[in-house]
Design a protein around this motif. Sequence first.
Motif, short mmCIF file in Angstrom:
data_model
loop_
_atom_site.label_atom_id
_atom_site.label_comp_id
_atom_site.label_asym_id
_atom_site.label_seq_id
_atom_site.Cartn_x
_atom_site.Cartn_y
_atom_site.Cartn_z
N LEU A 1 0.83 -1.21 0.00
CA LEU A 1 0.00 0.00 0.00
C LEU A 1 0.87 1.25 0.00
O LEU A 1 0.53 2.26 -0.64
N GLY A 2 2.00 1.22 0.70
CA GLY A 2 2.92 2.36 0.67
C GLY A 2 3.50 2.59 -0.71
O GLY A 2 3.61 3.73 -1.17
N PHE A 3 3.92 1.50 -1.37
CA PHE A 3 4.38 1.61 -2.77
C PHE A 3 3.29 2.26 -3.63
O PHE A 3 3.55 3.19 -4.41
N LEU A 4 2.08 1.73 -3.52
CA LEU A 4 0.98 2.21 -4.36
C LEU A 4 0.65 3.67 -4.07
O LEU A 4 0.31 4.44 -4.98
N ASN A 5 0.75 4.06 -2.81
CA ASN A 5 0.50 5.46 -2.46
C ASN A 5 1.44 6.38 -3.22
O ASN A 5 1.02 7.38 -3.83
N VAL A 6 2.73 6.07 -3.19
CA VAL A 6 3.72 6.92 -3.87
C VAL A 6 3.49 6.90 -5.38
O VAL A 6 3.50 7.95 -6.04
N ILE A 7 3.30 5.71 -5.94
CA ILE A 7 3.15 5.58 -7.39
C ILE A 7 1.92 6.33 -7.89
O ILE A 7 1.96 7.00 -8.94
N ILE A 8 0.83 6.26 -7.14
CA ILE A 8 -0.40 6.93 -7.58
C ILE A 8 -0.33 8.43 -7.31
O ILE A 8 -0.68 9.25 -8.17
N GLU A 9 0.12 8.81 -6.11
CA GLU A 9 0.19 10.24 -5.78
C GLU A 9 1.15 10.98 -6.70
O GLU A 9 0.89 12.14 -7.08
N GLU B 1 -8.38 5.97 -3.55
CA GLU B 1 -8.87 6.41 -2.25
C GLU B 1 -8.28 5.57 -1.12
O GLU B 1 -7.95 6.09 -0.05
N ARG B 2 -8.19 4.26 -1.33
CA ARG B 2 -7.68 3.38 -0.28
C ARG B 2 -6.24 3.73 0.08
O ARG B 2 -5.88 3.80 1.25
N VAL B 3 -5.40 3.96 -0.93
CA VAL B 3 -3.97 4.14 -0.64
C VAL B 3 -3.68 5.51 -0.02
O VAL B 3 -2.59 5.70 0.53
N LYS B 4 -4.63 6.43 -0.08
CA LYS B 4 -4.42 7.72 0.59
C LYS B 4 -4.20 7.55 2.09
O LYS B 4 -3.56 8.39 2.74
N ASP B 5 -4.72 6.45 2.64
CA ASP B 5 -4.57 6.19 4.07
C ASP B 5 -3.20 5.61 4.43
O ASP B 5 -2.95 5.35 5.61
N TYR B 6 -2.35 5.41 3.42
CA TYR B 6 -1.07 4.74 3.68
C TYR B 6 0.12 5.52 3.10
O TYR B 6 0.86 5.02 2.27
#
Length: 756
Positions: A225-233, A254-259
């Motif tokens: 989820l941390g990887f996905l947060n950075v990649i998406i943001e 939306e989900r990865v915003k929490d991580y």
Amino acid sequence: MATEVKPILCHSSHERCGLLATVVDGRLTKLEGDPTSPNNAGRVCERLKYIPEWHDHKDRINYPLKRVGARGSGKWERITWEQAATEIAEKLHQIVDEYGEESVVLQRGTGRTDEWYAALFFNLLGSPNVNVGACDICWCPTMTADSMIYGNFASPSAGPESAVMLTWGKNLMESGDFPETWQQLDALALGKAKLIVVDPRCIDFARKADLWLQLRPGTDGAMALGFLNVIIEEELYDKEFVEKWCYGFDELKERVKDYPPEKVAQITWVHPDKIRAAARMWGNARPGACGWGLATDTIGRNATDANRLKGFLRAICGNMNVSGGCSLVAPHYMKFRHTNDLGRPDLLPKSKRHTCGQETFPIHTWASYELISEAQSRVYKRDYASVYNYNCSAPSAITYNAMITGKPQAVKASFIQAGNPFSMVADTKQTYQALKCLDLIVTHEYFMTPAAALSDYVLPGATWLERPLSFPYALWGCADVNWWGYRAVQPMYERKDNYSFWKAIAEKYFPEDIVKEYWHWKDKEEVALWIMEPLGYKSFDECVERRYLHPPVPKWHEELDPETGQPYGFATPTGKVELHSTIMEKLCGPESAVPDYEEPFESPVRTPEIAKEYPLILIAGSRFMPMYHSEYRQISGFRSRCRDPYFEIHFETAANLGIADGDWCWIETRRGKFLQRAKLSSGILPRAIAAQHGWWYPELPMEEPWLGGWFMSNTNMATDKAPENCDPYAGGFNIKQGLCKVTKAAQYPFNTVFSN
């Protein structure tokens, strides 16, 4: 002297590398790599030099044995195959008449036999419980998760094109899948590919890595989820692929915003800057290859979601169906017969499609399998396109309890093939109790194991040197592949291969017309020819000589299906990569459609009061060469390399506990304890230890109370499979995390064994 050099396939682990076997007057004299094999190009692992000793070992089971004393007494009578098959069939009929077909189960290990024939037997029998054991925590959870995401297993295809490789939860130098290891080593040697390793231990590949993320065991889902947060943001994902081919991206966003990395760092114990760096490396460098890793199959409560989140990393960065990335088998080349043409899931009556534990764990079930297979069939143009053995199993957490209590259903008979339940299933004390409760246990084996020693019948198995083998990967991996290897030698004594085993019992159990229709092949060579017959093969020699291999097809999901005029798409219900899983939503509810992180069932964070007494995290199940799971312990060549079991512990932790390198220690959890030697290291988290997998002692007596010392150094004496702690979707139990303490033992805690 008659000398032959035969092309064969190795099965000392999964991979079936090509070998050349020199046979003189019917006896094996030499094994070497086959330089023409597409799988290994002549390269072999160190196991090969010990295999002749294994094959000819004095302790091989050579004749059918029937228990004549109390279960576990070690008293056996040599009988014929005819008598064994007749008596087994009679007992099966009695059990089925009283308790129903579902009361018969198959316990099996890790892909060391061709499961087609067992599936055929069980489907004809009317029992869906054909998978109990290792399938809970070994590859099958990933196969199911991948199938829900992309419509099939995503296989890495690391090579010269790869810009980055992500090794997550897999020790490539020790676990045995060496073609993948060689692929990655070759890619690294070219100097182009970057390497990211996610692992709590400094494995060999971590030493080669550009970035090594030493996460807390069991927190893989949070890391993804941390990887996905950075990649998406930071918009590092493949926007075109996501827009056209992904379903549910906005929900994932939306989900990865929490991580964010700072929160993930608190969970995983990895610095946020390192998480960002790894995510950026993966997001910016394409193509990227990320393979399967056992670890996330084995972490209990968060396993399915962690596997799905890892799968998303492949997809949203545009690494699907590209050279040097990850591949799905294409529909173009489905030419030969499929494993389900042998296993015949269609023969299992719909009224029987209810695995033990289905209500508790809904994803490894017939309901899940049928949804996956229905979606696959749209692309692959055949019913039951998915191999149901991999998507449909009876979870150990429920099935072993059913053996003891009769709830939720009676389980009274078990076949055991290619596996030792004492080593492969968590909570071995319950395993022992459960096996003792059964009315019938039939084991097909090479050597007497602790589980075989509790059996009613032990039947001699032919090794992979004594049976022809195939390399079948259609609908299984990245390419459409099938070729065969000869038997190196004919089975000695009264050993039988797996097809002959199931056929012998089928002939006594089923009516004659059923046997004639479904068990009509004389031997495995005839089965092989039948599988390859649609390609025009006329003999088994052709099956060996004409290797059928089609490489991965880049971006086949974009090609037009000639039947519909529309793109093939992905073999999922929506035709897209499902970041929002419609199958999970249907079976488990809307809250499960997009994965999330859950803390391990027992950890310093979730259960701090337990951590006061048990301060270390136990990583149980470390693989190590040249052993393969629980095999080879009786072979002097293997044991000369690994005489005793070891656990890895940090130098500082060991010093604080007064433990020196090589000391015998007790490793204890709330569930039990086991004994291994300390191996001091700076490459493991100070608050974790990693214990070796699969240990027992064939040199000990094989009757009660010893049973090969199953209780002494076996990590599963201390692991957990309580249903409430397992993965709530697939039922996977816990072997890669849990809390423990370590205490120094006496110098020779078991003098009968360890003082020699």
